[in-house]
Design a protein around this motif. Structure first.
Motif, mmCIF file in Angstrom:
data_model
loop_
_atom_site.group_PDB
_atom_site.id
_atom_site.type_symbol
_atom_site.label_atom_id
_atom_site.label_comp_id
_atom_site.label_asym_id
_atom_site.label_seq_id
_atom_site.Cartn_x
_atom_site.Cartn_y
_atom_site.Cartn_z
ATOM 1 N N ASP A 1 51.953 33.913 53.195
ATOM 2 C CA ASP A 1 53.385 33.787 53.450
ATOM 3 C C ASP A 1 53.750 32.444 54.083
ATOM 4 N N HIS A 2 52.775 31.554 54.168
ATOM 5 C CA HIS A 2 53.033 30.239 54.736
ATOM 6 C C HIS A 2 53.464 29.281 53.617
ATOM 7 N N TRP A 3 54.011 28.115 53.987
ATOM 8 C CA TRP A 3 54.452 27.143 52.974
ATOM 9 C C TRP A 3 53.346 26.196 52.547
ATOM 10 N N LEU A 4 52.156 26.350 53.152
ATOM 11 C CA LEU A 4 51.008 25.530 52.785
ATOM 12 C C LEU A 4 49.901 26.416 52.230
ATOM 13 N N SER A 5 49.015 25.829 51.441
ATOM 14 C CA SER A 5 47.878 26.573 50.926
ATOM 15 C C SER A 5 46.881 26.836 52.039
ATOM 16 N N PHE A 6 45.925 27.726 51.756
ATOM 17 C CA PHE A 6 44.951 28.148 52.766
ATOM 18 C C PHE A 6 43.563 28.105 52.155
ATOM 19 N N ARG A 7 42.605 27.560 52.927
ATOM 20 C CA ARG A 7 41.205 27.546 52.517
ATOM 21 C C ARG A 7 40.361 28.220 53.588
ATOM 22 N N GLY A 8 39.479 29.075 53.124
ATOM 23 C CA GLY A 8 38.627 29.784 54.068
ATOM 24 C C GLY A 8 37.601 30.616 53.334
ATOM 25 N N ASP A 9 37.185 31.689 53.955
ATOM 26 C CA ASP A 9 36.184 32.582 53.379
ATOM 27 C C ASP A 9 36.604 34.029 53.610
ATOM 28 N N VAL A 10 36.172 34.873 52.689
ATOM 29 C CA VAL A 10 36.323 36.307 52.881
ATOM 30 C C VAL A 10 34.930 36.896 53.018
ATOM 31 N N ASP B 1 45.443 44.108 49.969
ATOM 32 C CA ASP B 1 44.862 45.278 49.303
ATOM 33 C C ASP B 1 43.410 44.967 48.958
ATOM 34 N N ALA B 2 42.587 46.023 48.881
ATOM 35 C CA ALA B 2 41.186 45.866 48.478
ATOM 36 C C ALA B 2 40.725 47.138 47.795
ATOM 37 N N PHE B 3 39.957 46.955 46.749
ATOM 38 C CA PHE B 3 39.432 48.066 45.954
ATOM 39 C C PHE B 3 37.958 47.803 45.696
ATOM 40 N N LEU B 4 37.127 48.815 45.935
ATOM 41 C CA LEU B 4 35.705 48.699 45.652
ATOM 42 C C LEU B 4 35.273 49.912 44.852
ATOM 43 N N TYR B 5 34.622 49.673 43.723
ATOM 44 C CA TYR B 5 34.157 50.781 42.911
ATOM 45 C C TYR B 5 32.779 50.472 42.348
ATOM 46 N N SER C 1 50.836 35.552 46.312
ATOM 47 C CA SER C 1 49.707 36.485 46.230
ATOM 48 C C SER C 1 48.610 35.926 45.346
ATOM 49 N N ASP C 2 47.365 36.172 45.740
ATOM 50 C CA ASP C 2 46.194 35.790 44.958
ATOM 51 C C ASP C 2 45.186 36.923 45.005
ATOM 52 N N SER C 3 44.374 37.033 43.951
ATOM 53 C CA SER C 3 43.337 38.057 43.905
ATOM 54 C C SER C 3 42.019 37.440 43.485
ATOM 55 N N ILE C 4 40.932 38.021 43.961
ATOM 56 C CA ILE C 4 39.602 37.650 43.500
ATOM 57 C C ILE C 4 38.850 38.921 43.157
ATOM 58 N N GLU C 5 37.936 38.824 42.211
ATOM 59 C CA GLU C 5 37.068 39.938 41.863
ATOM 60 C C GLU C 5 35.632 39.457 41.913
ATOM 61 N N HIS C 6 34.754 40.343 42.309
ATOM 62 C CA HIS C 6 33.354 39.946 42.477
ATOM 63 C C HIS C 6 32.464 41.168 42.298
ATOM 64 N N SER C 7 31.370 41.002 41.559
ATOM 65 C CA SER C 7 30.369 42.053 41.382
ATOM 66 C C SER C 7 29.116 41.702 42.170
ATOM 67 N N ALA D 1 22.710 49.908 43.021
ATOM 68 C CA ALA D 1 24.052 50.155 42.495
ATOM 69 C C ALA D 1 24.733 48.813 42.273
ATOM 70 N N HIS D 2 25.356 48.665 41.123
ATOM 71 C CA HIS D 2 26.194 47.509 40.865
ATOM 72 C C HIS D 2 27.622 47.868 41.261
ATOM 73 N N LEU D 3 28.151 47.117 42.207
ATOM 74 C CA LEU D 3 29.494 47.381 42.719
ATOM 75 C C LEU D 3 30.409 46.227 42.341
ATOM 76 N N ARG D 4 31.683 46.515 42.296
ATOM 77 C CA ARG D 4 32.675 45.491 42.026
ATOM 78 C C ARG D 4 33.840 45.666 42.986
ATOM 79 N N THR D 5 34.307 44.554 43.510
ATOM 80 C CA THR D 5 35.435 44.593 44.432
ATOM 81 C C THR D 5 36.553 43.716 43.911
ATOM 82 N N ARG D 6 37.762 44.165 44.161
ATOM 83 C CA ARG D 6 38.953 43.403 43.849
ATOM 84 C C ARG D 6 39.777 43.299 45.129
ATOM 85 N N ILE D 7 39.992 42.057 45.583
ATOM 86 C CA ILE D 7 40.685 41.838 46.852
ATOM 87 C C ILE D 7 41.947 41.027 46.590
ATOM 88 N N THR D 8 43.051 41.495 47.117
ATOM 89 C CA THR D 8 44.331 40.811 46.957
ATOM 90 C C THR D 8 44.767 40.252 48.313
#
Length: 1007
Positions: free
Chosen positions: A488-497, A464-468, A526-532, A477-484
């Protein structure tokens, strides 16, 4: 100069307006006012239309409305009051230009648009076989390719229960040649003819009318299917003037316009002349010859109930499609033969009494390749049902929530898979709800499945992703996004969005306007990040400039390879109420429009389309508001009560985004009244909001309509309810306004701060009453529900003034004006609701003095328009933040609801044109509610404005009723401040006028 919320209002006059051109940002404005000038000193001061200071008696009021209607028809250039607000060609053009939502490039999204479908209840297959047994048909008539085929010169009769009030009958037919006669005849027992129509032996269609006369029509083509529709009306209350009649349509074109039925006597002696003796019909007879084919015979009868709110009910009396209903056994398996099912694209809707208790089954074969995870997305299964994959039921659904189901273990890779949806039928039992007075008396309101798609993704993906927009400046404009994310894997994941913003509508660019990346570490689950972030030179969304961006959210692994993307569209805009006014993009604006109720014609579709309707109706409702200079639609759609349920149809938001229409969103969790506020689906609220929260057109979340129990209970009930709603909505979406209730007067609170209750006792309201983003509004109708004129003259009163004076919250008129206008009856002749009044008729007595007859429908429309303009003009001056008329178009109360601005066949009433006038950004008129001018009265003009600061010129012309200019007054260099403002100008007194009616024309031009 008037500062609106800090001024004393003196009144508003009556205006009639001709709007030649659509509203533009700075278009000139024109308005007209009808006044009666009297020589009597009793008319001095503010005179009520009906009330303590009234000068008119009842019949003079009716005459005033007659003069209003005649003048209004000329000014609005609608002399017959038969203008269609939006044409089907305009709707089709909009839909053809509507830009489809963008799709992801990396993840594989399979749109599940077209389905094979079947409505079925237990035992129908066997019943259809028995019904269509060839031996039961007349010799020489058989079945061929799902239709009735005549093999010789034969006839066939269909008998049914007599229909004696109003009814429709439709069928299709095809003839092999044009030199022989085919007749379709309705009769009583085959002895008393009602209507005979058909294919003539001379190549022309024909029908029979009074005294068995034959009328020939246009030519027909052999070997072509034609659709026939009869609308039969057996209502003839006066034997001297009324006869029973019918309409005939061929391929949707009306070719016989309310003609007398065949047995009617128009020639005779004494009272038999012009006399109806036809009791009804109970037989449909076809007389044909070899090669003629007939199909899809369907008849619906309408039967009176004797009730005001639900005046009639529908009942199918004949239904023959000459096909065997397939057996449902094994329907969810891939090898099931569905070749005899119907095929269609969303929306596929089932329902009405014709198909009572039939569940809706949908099948779709989907070929997939390799994948790691698979998710099935369905907007809704309404009211509930089952989801199947390859013969296995994977979920049983008991609510209307959006669905996202992990189907990984059920799908076969590199194979064709079968996805099945069973939608449970809906029947309004006491356990589910209850009919309300606006309902159509059909307990089988439509059921459906929303749009669906299949996402094939990696173990790690964006869920899911929300931008307002948090804030905007002149060039930023100051924007903020929330990305979820989901891992579903048994190991953690490192990368970039990586997030990209690219202009998408009305024109699309190839390069993004802005792009940035963020590191992500995903644990299992599930994990979420928020960023302005700050965007320079944004293209803002507004009703005038509906600019949209495409947002691409891409997930890259540690090596920089993109493994998933999530794509949606949104607009950059802010919604707030700083200073106590509704603001869009830091500008004080108005939200003006109407609401829908979900009842859409024709009559046989009222129950079917209540919760879901075809695309053209979605577009048409939005376009109807746009056509009256509106910018707001309130999605107030429901078909029953206790608890009513709203709708959460994303199509409205998608179309409104591109059209430039603001929406008040009443999601499926919403209730109309409810037995208690616990009827609100609080669990569903966040789910429904997430489904549509990226759409900039939505400006307000509405939790309830008019929950009436709060005022009669302790203030803690109001407190707990408001807290619960705020906790369910604001954390999910902090960017929009929240309406707890569109009629806040039902709450226990008596003022904006919540420091007194509705009886004036000191209290301390919960924090939620004044929480962030909470807005205010009521259903204010100073001239509605039969009120007398002094209610408007004395408006708004202490309670409403307190909310209007707030410097922290806006105040909307969420539902108004609740006055009635009869339709143009000549446009709906023969329809089930023709000349049927509603429970509202008594309003005339309170506001006018007596009930207006059905023949006084123009005066009825005049009252609705006149009172609407007076009330809305005054409320604009009082600085209301917006309006939503109740309601936009006809259909409620089985089509007899008289409040809508547009009739059930899309024709504008006079109040539609008045709304179009009052929704001009700048409009002028007189600054009083005086109906009759006395010898000492003066005309005091006022200009009301919203938008940027402008300089205007106003010309006021006093005219005779036939349009001759008698006096002219000009006002130069009138300064209109930005935001919302009003300027009251110097008054003037007309002299040497004879007693009578006069028009006052106001023309505003901008310098």
């Amino acid at each position: 100069m008037c500062a609106c919320r800090n001024c004393s209002y003196l009144g508003v006059g009556l205006f009639l307006v001709l709007l030649v051109l659509p509203l533009s940002v700075w278009s000139d404005s024109r308005s007209f006012e009808l006044r009666y000038f009297s020589d009597s000193s009793l008319a001095n001061g503010e005179t009520d239309f009906k009330g303590p200071t009234a000068v008119f008696d009842t019949e003079q009021r009716v005459e005033f409305l007659h003069q209003y209607a005649e003048a209004a028809k000329r000014f609005f250039n609608d002399p017959q009051l038969n203008t269609k607000v939006v044409t089907q060609a305009e709707v089709s053009d909009f839909l053809n230009k509507l830009k489809p939502q963008p799709k992801p490039k990396v993840r594989e999204r399979i749109s599940l648009d077209d389905w094979n479908y079947l409505g079925y209840k237990e035992g129908q297959s066997q019943q259809s076989i028995a019904r269509l047994n060839v031996g039961s048909l007349r010799e020489g008539v058989d079945l061929n390719e799902g239709s009735l085929r005549f093999a010789t010169d034969e006839g066939i009769d269909f008998d049914f229960k007599r229909q004696g009030w109003r009814a429709t009958l439709t069928w299709r037919a095809q003839v092999p040649a044009s030199d022989r006669r085919v007749s379709f005849k309705l009769s009583d027992r085959g002895k008393i003819p009602v209507a005979t129509i058909g294919f003539g032996s001379n190549g022309n269609f024909f029908y029979h009318t009074a005294d068995h006369r034959i009328v020939e029509l246009e030519k027909y083509e052999p070997k072509r299917w034609y659709s026939f529709r009869l609308e039969l009306d057996f209502v003839a209350p006066n034997f001297k003037t009324d006869v029973v009649r019918y309409n005939l349509y061929i391929d949707g074109k009306r070719v016989a316009d309310y003609v007398p039925m065949e047995r009617v006597r128009e020639a005779g002696v004494q009272y038999v002349y012009n006399f109806s003796s036809v009791p009804g019909f109970n037989r449909f007879s076809i007389k044909a010859y070899d090669g003629v084919r007939v199909d899809d015979i369907w008849g619906v009868g309408y039967h009176k109930t004797g009730r005001e709110a639900c005046p009639y009910y529908p009942e199918t009396y004949l239904d023959q499609n000459f096909e065997i209903k397939p057996d449902i056994q094994g329907w969810a398996h891939i090898d099931y033969d569905d070749s005899f099912w119907q095929r269609g694209e969303y929306p596929i809707i089932h329902g009405t009494e014709r198909y009572a208790e039939e569940d809706l089954y949908l099948r779709k074969k989907v070929k997939v390749g390799d994948f790691e995870k698979a998710y099935l997305n369905i907007e809704t299964v309404d009211p509930g049902g089952e989801l199947w994959v390859n013969g296995q039921v994977i979920k049983i659904i008991h609510n209307r929530h959006p669905q996202k189901i992990d189907v990984t273990r059920f799908l076969k890779k590199h194979s064709v898979n079968l996805i099945g949806i069973k939608v449970n039928h809906f029947y309004l039992t006491e356990q589910v709800g209850e009919m309300m007075l606006h309902s159509y008396l059909d307990y089988s309101l439509g059921w459906f499945a929303g749009r669906a798609s299949l996402d094939l993704v990696k173990h790690q993906h964006v869920s899911d992703a929300f931008l307002y927009t948090e804030s905007i400046g002149e060039e930023w404009a100051h924007l903020r996004t929330r990305i979820t994310f989901k891992n579903d894997h048994w190991l953690s994941f490192r990368g970039d969005v990586i997030i990209k913003l690219t202009p998408w509508f009305p024109s699309e660019t190839t390069s993004p306007s802005y792009e940035f990346s963020l590191p992500v570490v995903l644990t299992v689950g599930s994990d979420s990040i928020e960023h302005s972030f700050k965007l320079e030179n944004p293209m803002l969304w507004s009703p005038e400039t509906p600019n949209l961006y495409k947002i691409e959210v891409s997930l890259n692994d540690a090596s920089g390879h993109t493994i998933d993307d999530y794509v949606f569209t949104t607009g950059i805009r802010t919604v707030d109420q700083k200073g106590g006014s509704f603001r869009l993009n830091n500008q004080v604006v108005m939200a003006n429009g109407a609401q829908i109720m979900g009842f859409r014609g024709p009559a046989e579709k009222l129950a079917l389309w209540n919760r879901c309707t075809p695309d053209d109706w979605v577009a048409k409702e939005l376009m109807m508001v746009k056509a009256m200079n509106g910018n707001l639609l309130r999605i107030h759609s429901h078909g029953w009560e206790f608890p009513a349920r709203g709708i959460n149809d994303p199509r409205y938001a998608e179309m409104a985004d591109q059209m430039g229409m603001m929406l008040i969103w009443c999601p499926t969790a919403w209730i109309r009244t409810g037995r208690g506020w616990g009827d609100v689906d609080f669990e569903g609220f966040p789910k429904y909001i997430r489904q549509v929260y990226n759409h900039p057109s939505i400006i307000i979340w509405e939790a309830a309509n008019h929950t009436q129990q709060f005022k009669t209970r302790d203030s803690t009930e109001s407190d707990l309810y408001c807290e619960k709603v705020h906790e369910m909505i604001h954390p999910v979406d902090p960017s929009r306004l929240i309406s707890y209730n569109s009629f806040i007067k039902h709450f226990h609170y008596g003022n904006d701060l919540g420091t007194v209750d509705h009886e004036g006792n000191a209290i301390q309201a919960s924090w939620a009453w004044t929480a962030p983003r909470v807005t205010r509004g009521n259903q204010d109708h100073p001239t509605g529900y039969g009120k007398t004129w002094d209610r408007l003259r004395e408006y708004p009163g202490e309670y409403r003034q307190d909310f209007l004076d707030s410097k922290e919250r806006a105040y909307f008129n969420f539902e108004h004006q609740e006055s009635i206008g009869q339709p143009n009856w000549s446009l709906v002749k023969g329809k089930p609701w023709y000349r049927v009044h509603s429970y509202e008729w008594g309003y005339d007595e309170g506001s006018i003095g007596r009930r207006l007859s059905l023949d006084e429908w123009q005066e009825s429309q005049a009252w609705q328009a006149f009172s609407a303009w007076e009330a809305m003009k005054k409320l604009r001056y009082l600085d209301y933040d917006g309006f939503s008329w109740c309601c936009l178009h006809g259909g409620a109360n089985s089509g007899t609801y008289k409040k809508p601005l547009i009739d059930m066949l899309d024709h504008a009433k006079l109040a539609f044109w008045v709304n179009k006038m009052v929704f001009q950004k700048t409009v002028a008129g007189s600054h009083n509610v005086d109906v009759v001018y006395g010898p000492e009265d003066m005309i005091r003009p006022v200009i009301i404005h919203w938008g940027d600061a402008r300089t205007a010129e106003l010309t006021v012309n006093l005219k005779s009723i036939d349009g001759k200019v008698l006096l002219s007054r000009e006002y130069r260099n009138v300064e209109l401040t930005g935001g919302r403002s009003a300027v009251v100008l110097e008054p003037f007194q007309p002299e040497l006028l004879e007693e009578g009616y006069y028009l006052i024309e106001y023309s505003t031009k901008f310098i």
